[in-house]
Motif scaffolding. Structure first.
Motif, mmCIF file in Angstrom:
data_model
loop_
_atom_site.group_PDB
_atom_site.id
_atom_site.type_symbol
_atom_site.label_atom_id
_atom_site.label_comp_id
_atom_site.label_asym_id
_atom_site.label_seq_id
_atom_site.Cartn_x
_atom_site.Cartn_y
_atom_site.Cartn_z
ATOM 1 N N ILE A 66 0.808 -1.216 0.000
ATOM 2 C CA ILE A 66 0.000 0.000 0.000
ATOM 3 C C ILE A 66 0.839 1.264 0.000
ATOM 4 O O ILE A 66 0.472 2.290 -0.536
ATOM 5 N N ILE A 99 -14.604 1.793 -1.012
ATOM 6 C CA ILE A 99 -13.424 2.658 -1.141
ATOM 7 C C ILE A 99 -12.226 2.055 -0.414
ATOM 8 O O ILE A 99 -11.115 1.972 -0.958
ATOM 9 N N ARG A 125 -10.946 -1.374 -2.006
ATOM 10 C CA ARG A 125 -10.159 -1.194 -3.224
ATOM 11 C C ARG A 125 -8.857 -0.440 -2.950
ATOM 12 O O ARG A 125 -7.805 -0.777 -3.488
ATOM 13 N N GLY A 126 -8.950 0.584 -2.121
ATOM 14 C CA GLY A 126 -7.792 1.443 -1.913
ATOM 15 C C GLY A 126 -6.738 0.873 -0.987
ATOM 16 O O GLY A 126 -5.552 1.188 -1.129
#
Length: 216
Positions: A161, A202, A205-206
């Protein structure tokens, strides 16, 4: 004979004695009144007079359980921190698949419920409204537990990430707190299920590598 009871979330005076059923009910009534008053007036503007009036009890009764309004906030903070820590402990695997989405949404629903109940306490933590370091420590510990568990779930999902995982987790926690603040303060009026679905998509996915496309 009613069983006596002691609680770490009681106020300072109440911790010095054992509470029976009636005492626990009275303390809960003061907890609920304090939460309402802190939510309506803000912690700094709230007075013991307001809390006593909301609880429909006397000053004498209040001081049997709490030394002052900060002592009441501290007791509420203990209870809130315990609930948040349990929420953190219950976060299961969050992969990029449909099962991961459902687990994430379940956690988010629990967070919304906890924030709705303890919003004034959480805002006192986030906005540094009190000088009591013990209250601050409780908030840091509880939110760190949630952040650490979410970071662990990100690593398990195999998501790269960010170079700094702390930044990613910090951004996620800040988003969660601000969205819930907007809901609690009525600055954002939206159906709760719609909000949970949107927020879950959100974040999934993020932060957890879910592919773009229709919601599960």
């Amino acid at each position: 004979m009613a069983r006596a009871y002691k609680s770490s979330s009681a106020g300072t005076p109440a911790q010095q004695r054992e509470l029976r059923a009636q005492g626990r009910r009275t303390m809960r009534k003061l907890f609920d009144a304090g939460m309402r008053v802190f939510a309506e007036r803000g912690y700094h503007a709230a007075r013991v007079d307001d809390i006593v009036r909301a609880a429909r009890t006397s000053h004498g009764t209040f001081y049997l359980y709490f030394a002052n309004k900060e002592d009441l906030l501290r007791a509420l903070a203990v209870e809130c921190a315990e609930d948040l820590t349990k929420l953190a402990d219950g976060i299961g695997p969050i992969g990029p698949d449909d099962d991961g989405y459902e687990e994430l949404r379940r956690f988010l629903s629990g967070f919304v419920t906890t924030y709705r109940r303890y919003g004034p306490v959480i805002r006192a933590w986030m906005e540094d409204q009190v000088a009591d370091r013990e209250i601050d420590r409780l908030g840091v510990k509880a939110f760190t537990a949630i952040g650490a568990r979410l970071g662990e779930r990100m690593r398990e999902a195999g998501v790269d990430i960010a170079e700094d995982e702390r930044a990613a987790v910090g951004a996620l926690m800040a988003m969660l707190e601000r969205v819930n603040y907007a809901l609690a303060s009525k600055r954002m009026v939206v159906d709760e299920d719609v909000m949970l679905d949107t927020l879950a998509r959100i974040i999934h996915r993020g932060f957890f590598g879910a592919p773009a496309g229709p919601a599960p």
